[in-house]
Structures are given as C-alpha cells and as structure tokens.
Design a protein around this motif. Structure first.
Motif, PDB file in Angstrom:
ATOM      1  N   TYR A  33       0.841  -1.200   0.000  1.00 31.57           N
ATOM      2  CA  TYR A  33       0.000   0.000   0.000  1.00 31.57           C
ATOM      3  C   TYR A  33       0.876   1.250   0.000  1.00 31.57           C
ATOM      4  O   TYR A  33       1.922   1.275   0.632  1.00 31.57           O
ATOM      5  CB  TYR A  33      -0.882   0.040   1.255  1.00 31.57           C
ATOM      6  CG  TYR A  33      -1.776  -1.156   1.444  1.00 31.57           C
ATOM      7  CD1 TYR A  33      -1.305  -2.317   2.048  1.00 31.57           C
ATOM      8  CD2 TYR A  33      -3.103  -1.126   1.040  1.00 31.57           C
ATOM      9  CE1 TYR A  33      -2.126  -3.421   2.233  1.00 31.57           C
ATOM     10  CE2 TYR A  33      -3.940  -2.221   1.221  1.00 31.57           C
ATOM     11  CZ  TYR A  33      -3.440  -3.362   1.814  1.00 31.57           C
ATOM     12  OH  TYR A  33      -4.267  -4.447   1.996  1.00 31.57           O
ATOM     13  N   TYR A  35       0.470   5.363   0.988  1.00 29.65           N
ATOM     14  CA  TYR A  35      -0.323   6.383   1.650  1.00 29.65           C
ATOM     15  C   TYR A  35       0.450   7.693   1.610  1.00 29.65           C
ATOM     16  O   TYR A  35       1.661   7.710   1.418  1.00 29.65           O
ATOM     17  CB  TYR A  35      -0.579   6.027   3.125  1.00 29.65           C
ATOM     18  CG  TYR A  35      -1.410   4.801   3.368  1.00 29.65           C
ATOM     19  CD1 TYR A  35      -0.824   3.530   3.415  1.00 29.65           C
ATOM     20  CD2 TYR A  35      -2.787   4.889   3.577  1.00 29.65           C
ATOM     21  CE1 TYR A  35      -1.598   2.398   3.655  1.00 29.65           C
ATOM     22  CE2 TYR A  35      -3.559   3.761   3.822  1.00 29.65           C
ATOM     23  CZ  TYR A  35      -2.951   2.529   3.860  1.00 29.65           C
ATOM     24  OH  TYR A  35      -3.719   1.400   4.099  1.00 29.65           O
ATOM     25  N   ARG A  37       0.684  11.689   3.629  1.00 28.81           N
ATOM     26  CA  ARG A  37       0.201  12.650   4.612  1.00 28.81           C
ATOM     27  C   ARG A  37       0.711  14.025   4.238  1.00 28.81           C
ATOM     28  O   ARG A  37       1.903  14.298   4.318  1.00 28.81           O
ATOM     29  CB  ARG A  37       0.644  12.303   6.031  1.00 28.81           C
ATOM     30  CG  ARG A  37      -0.068  13.169   7.069  1.00 28.81           C
ATOM     31  CD  ARG A  37       0.375  12.912   8.464  1.00 28.81           C
ATOM     32  NE  ARG A  37      -0.561  13.524   9.414  1.00 28.81           N
ATOM     33  CZ  ARG A  37      -0.287  13.706  10.691  1.00 28.81           C
ATOM     34  NH1 ARG A  37       0.877  13.322  11.190  1.00 28.81           N
ATOM     35  NH2 ARG A  37      -1.187  14.268  11.489  1.00 28.81           N
ATOM     36  N   GLU A  42      -4.821  14.316   7.483  1.00 26.45           N
ATOM     37  CA  GLU A  42      -4.750  12.908   7.855  1.00 26.45           C
ATOM     38  C   GLU A  42      -3.958  12.112   6.822  1.00 26.45           C
ATOM     39  O   GLU A  42      -3.725  12.559   5.701  1.00 26.45           O
ATOM     40  CB  GLU A  42      -6.161  12.312   8.000  1.00 26.45           C
ATOM     41  CG  GLU A  42      -6.939  12.180   6.704  1.00 26.45           C
ATOM     42  CD  GLU A  42      -7.741  13.403   6.368  1.00 26.45           C
ATOM     43  OE1 GLU A  42      -7.359  14.521   6.803  1.00 26.45           O
ATOM     44  OE2 GLU A  42      -8.743  13.260   5.650  1.00 26.45           O
ATOM     45  N   ILE A  43      -3.540  10.925   7.228  1.00 31.37           N
ATOM     46  CA  ILE A  43      -2.872  10.006   6.314  1.00 31.37           C
ATOM     47  C   ILE A  43      -3.932   9.480   5.349  1.00 31.37           C
ATOM     48  O   ILE A  43      -4.965   8.957   5.768  1.00 31.37           O
ATOM     49  CB  ILE A  43      -2.239   8.832   7.086  1.00 31.37           C
ATOM     50  CG1 ILE A  43      -1.198   9.362   8.091  1.00 31.37           C
ATOM     51  CG2 ILE A  43      -1.600   7.834   6.126  1.00 31.37           C
ATOM     52  CD1 ILE A  43      -0.711   8.312   9.077  1.00 31.37           C
ATOM     53  N   PHE A  45      -4.959   7.178   1.883  1.00 34.20           N
ATOM     54  CA  PHE A  45      -4.662   6.041   1.010  1.00 34.20           C
ATOM     55  C   PHE A  45      -4.459   6.522  -0.423  1.00 34.20           C
ATOM     56  O   PHE A  45      -5.191   7.387  -0.911  1.00 34.20           O
ATOM     57  CB  PHE A  45      -5.826   5.061   1.077  1.00 34.20           C
ATOM     58  CG  PHE A  45      -5.823   4.002   0.018  1.00 34.20           C
ATOM     59  CD1 PHE A  45      -6.611   4.139  -1.117  1.00 34.20           C
ATOM     60  CD2 PHE A  45      -5.026   2.870   0.142  1.00 34.20           C
ATOM     61  CE1 PHE A  45      -6.631   3.164  -2.093  1.00 34.20           C
ATOM     62  CE2 PHE A  45      -5.036   1.892  -0.839  1.00 34.20           C
ATOM     63  CZ  PHE A  45      -5.845   2.035  -1.957  1.00 34.20           C
ATOM     64  N   SER A  58      -7.917   4.012  -6.194  1.00 30.25           N
ATOM     65  CA  SER A  58      -8.918   5.063  -6.043  1.00 30.25           C
ATOM     66  C   SER A  58      -8.387   6.307  -5.349  1.00 30.25           C
ATOM     67  O   SER A  58      -8.989   7.376  -5.454  1.00 30.25           O
ATOM     68  CB  SER A  58     -10.125   4.516  -5.263  1.00 30.25           C
ATOM     69  OG  SER A  58      -9.729   4.102  -3.963  1.00 30.25           O
ATOM     70  N   PHE A  91       4.053   7.249   2.768  1.00 35.08           N
ATOM     71  CA  PHE A  91       4.254   6.006   3.509  1.00 35.08           C
ATOM     72  C   PHE A  91       3.943   4.812   2.629  1.00 35.08           C
ATOM     73  O   PHE A  91       3.027   4.842   1.811  1.00 35.08           O
ATOM     74  CB  PHE A  91       3.328   5.947   4.730  1.00 35.08           C
ATOM     75  CG  PHE A  91       3.599   6.964   5.786  1.00 35.08           C
ATOM     76  CD1 PHE A  91       2.814   8.106   5.889  1.00 35.08           C
ATOM     77  CD2 PHE A  91       4.637   6.783   6.687  1.00 35.08           C
ATOM     78  CE1 PHE A  91       3.049   9.050   6.869  1.00 35.08           C
ATOM     79  CE2 PHE A  91       4.888   7.734   7.678  1.00 35.08           C
ATOM     80  CZ  PHE A  91       4.091   8.862   7.762  1.00 35.08           C
ATOM     81  N   GLN A 112      -1.303  -4.287   8.624  1.00 37.07           N
ATOM     82  CA  GLN A 112      -0.338  -3.602   7.773  1.00 37.07           C
ATOM     83  C   GLN A 112       0.850  -3.102   8.579  1.00 37.07           C
ATOM     84  O   GLN A 112       0.685  -2.519   9.648  1.00 37.07           O
ATOM     85  CB  GLN A 112      -1.010  -2.433   7.056  1.00 37.07           C
ATOM     86  CG  GLN A 112      -2.088  -2.894   6.077  1.00 37.07           C
ATOM     87  CD  GLN A 112      -2.754  -1.775   5.330  1.00 37.07           C
ATOM     88  OE1 GLN A 112      -2.182  -0.703   5.119  1.00 37.07           O
ATOM     89  NE2 GLN A 112      -3.992  -2.011   4.915  1.00 37.07           N
ATOM     90  N   PHE A 114       4.143  -0.611   8.460  1.00 37.37           N
ATOM     91  CA  PHE A 114       4.513   0.610   7.762  1.00 37.37           C
ATOM     92  C   PHE A 114       6.021   0.820   7.704  1.00 37.37           C
ATOM     93  O   PHE A 114       6.762   0.436   8.623  1.00 37.37           O
ATOM     94  CB  PHE A 114       3.876   1.823   8.440  1.00 37.37           C
ATOM     95  CG  PHE A 114       2.434   2.007   8.073  1.00 37.37           C
ATOM     96  CD1 PHE A 114       1.454   1.230   8.644  1.00 37.37           C
ATOM     97  CD2 PHE A 114       2.068   2.952   7.128  1.00 37.37           C
ATOM     98  CE1 PHE A 114       0.120   1.376   8.293  1.00 37.37           C
ATOM     99  CE2 PHE A 114       0.735   3.110   6.759  1.00 37.37           C
ATOM    100  CZ  PHE A 114      -0.230   2.308   7.345  1.00 37.37           C
ATOM    101  N   GLY A 115       6.437   1.472   6.625  1.00 40.03           N
ATOM    102  CA  GLY A 115       7.810   1.910   6.504  1.00 40.03           C
ATOM    103  C   GLY A 115       7.999   3.262   7.159  1.00 40.03           C
ATOM    104  O   GLY A 115       7.035   3.867   7.637  1.00 40.03           O
ATOM    105  N   PRO A 116       9.224   3.779   7.146  1.00 36.98           N
ATOM    106  CA  PRO A 116       9.524   5.034   7.829  1.00 36.98           C
ATOM    107  C   PRO A 116       9.021   6.267   7.088  1.00 36.98           C
ATOM    108  O   PRO A 116       8.972   7.357   7.660  1.00 36.98           O
ATOM    109  CB  PRO A 116      11.053   5.042   7.914  1.00 36.98           C
ATOM    110  CG  PRO A 116      11.485   4.178   6.774  1.00 36.98           C
ATOM    111  CD  PRO A 116      10.433   3.128   6.620  1.00 36.98           C
TER     112      PRO A 116
END
Lengths: 123, 113
Positions: A33, A35, A37, A42-43, A45, A58, A91, A112, A114-116
């Motif tokens: 995924y 994402y 921010r 907000e974060i 998608f 989407s 992200f 999920q 997450f990466g940094p």
C-alpha cells in the motif's frame, strides 16, 4: 526479519521536476500500500497492489502519479511533474496475503506494517 | 464513504495521568480497527488492533481500547502515562471488501515529566 524500507528518506525537488520513491515490503508480503500525509492533514490512502497488480488505485490524486510493482516485489511511486501540493510524507505499508476469496470480506485480518516514510518537499 | 474522527488534536498530560483518546468511525458493516503510534523520529507502529471477539483489546505498552459497536467508537486508554508515551496517535479503520486503511487526523500527545 527486515521491516518495510523506503528510499529516499527525504527528497527536495523543484516544481516541475520528477521524483521516484521506492518501497521494499516485508519479504513474502503480497499486499503493498501507498499512503500520503500532507502537512496538517490525515494520512490518506493512495493505492494498493496485490503482487504486481493494482487492486485499488482510487486514492491516486491525478495522472501525475504513477505507481509500479514489477515482479511483485518492490514498488516505485513516480511523481511527474511535481507540484507544490505534492509535498508531504509518503508512507508504504505491506501485509501478508490472508486474502480468501470465499470470505465476505477478503481483507479481514490483514495487519499492515509501515515503513519510515519519504518526506517530499517540492519548492 | 468511510471516515474516522479523532476528537482531540493535541493533548497535554502530566506523568501518571490517565489517558483516553476518542475515535469514532462511520461505516455500517464489519470493520477492523487499529491504533497506530508514531514516536518522534520513528515510523508508524501498531499499538493494538480489533478484528473480532472480545471488544476490549489490549496492546503494547499498557494501552487498551474498547470497541463499542453501537457508538461506532474505538477509544484508546492508558491508566497512567509516561513521558515516553509522547507521540502522535492515529486511529484507523478498514472495512468492506478493500484492504485500505482510513485514518483519523491524528492526536499529538505530550506528556510532561
């Protein structure tokens, strides 16, 4: 076990330039995924790969954004040409495939990781 | 469309105070609920999750959350915060036949020693 990694950690570019972000998911994770921010928001998608296929795009803001995941391993997100409003933290996250088509909700139980993040600044 | 609302954007507490961060979501079907935390300079980490079963879930570092389906809420709690809990906290929901997470705006928690 290595976590999700992203490269670069920071990128500063000028408006109109091109930037490519990379994400390496956890080994064996079919779901990947992206994402984003934007500062103060907000974060949100952007899109979801299952292996090399785009399952859901989407959230992609416009056609200046191109995501790929050739071979179903790492993924790249290219922004071309970059605009000021593209600045933010991008992200990447990955999850194991607990997908079961027979389930009413095939993505249930997906956690999920997450990466940094990559902080992108467009000047 | 799904949405998540976190009630507080910025919370300041003294050490040993109790914490409750509100999270409400809008979605009528079955959901998975998450709280993530981002400590300064670190990446997002999962604090706890609710998939099904007992609506009171316990996470890492003494955090817990309660899923109240009738209120569409998933509030995060900790009885006694520490300075090291200073971080940004995100509530997220996943529902429907998609894998994507919908996040709240985030709550910044500052714990004073």
């Amino acid at each position: 076990e290595a976590g999700v990694t992203q490269f670069p950690s920071h990128s500063v570019i000028e408006k109109g330039q091109t930037v490519t972000l990379r994400c390496d998911p956890i080994s064996g994770h079919d779901n990947l995924y992206w994402y984003r921010r934007v500062m103060g928001k907000e974060i949100k998608f952007l899109l979801h790969f299952v292996k090399e296929s785009k399952q859901d795009e989407s959230g992609m803001p416009n056609n200046r954004f191109l995501a790929e995941r050739t071979g179903g391993t790492y993924s790249t997100l290219k922004v071309q040409p970059a605009e000021l409003e593209d600045s933010g933290v991008y992200f990447c996250a990955s999850s194991q495939a607990r997908f079961a088509a027979w389930r009413e909700d095939p993505y249930s139980y997906n956690e999920q990781f997450f990466g940094p993040g990559t902080r992108l600044t467009v000047l | 469309a799904q949405s998540v609302s976190q009630h507080n954007h910025h919370v300041i507490l003294s050490e040993a105070a109790s914490l409750e961060l509100g999270c409400n979501y809008s979605y009528g079907g079955t959901v998975n609920l998450f709280w993530y935390v981002q400590y300064p300079g670190q990446h997002l980490q999962l604090l706890l999750k609710y998939f099904s079963g007992d609506p009171l879930v316990k996470g890492i570092k003494g955090f817990e959350a309660e899923f109240i389906k009738s209120k569409f809420s998933f509030n995060l709690r900790k009885p006694s915060v520490q300075w090291s809990d200073t971080a940004e906290y995100f509530c997220a929901v996943r529902g429907g036949n998609t894998g994507k997470l919908i996040f709240g705006q985030g709550t910044t928690l500052q714990v004073k020693p």
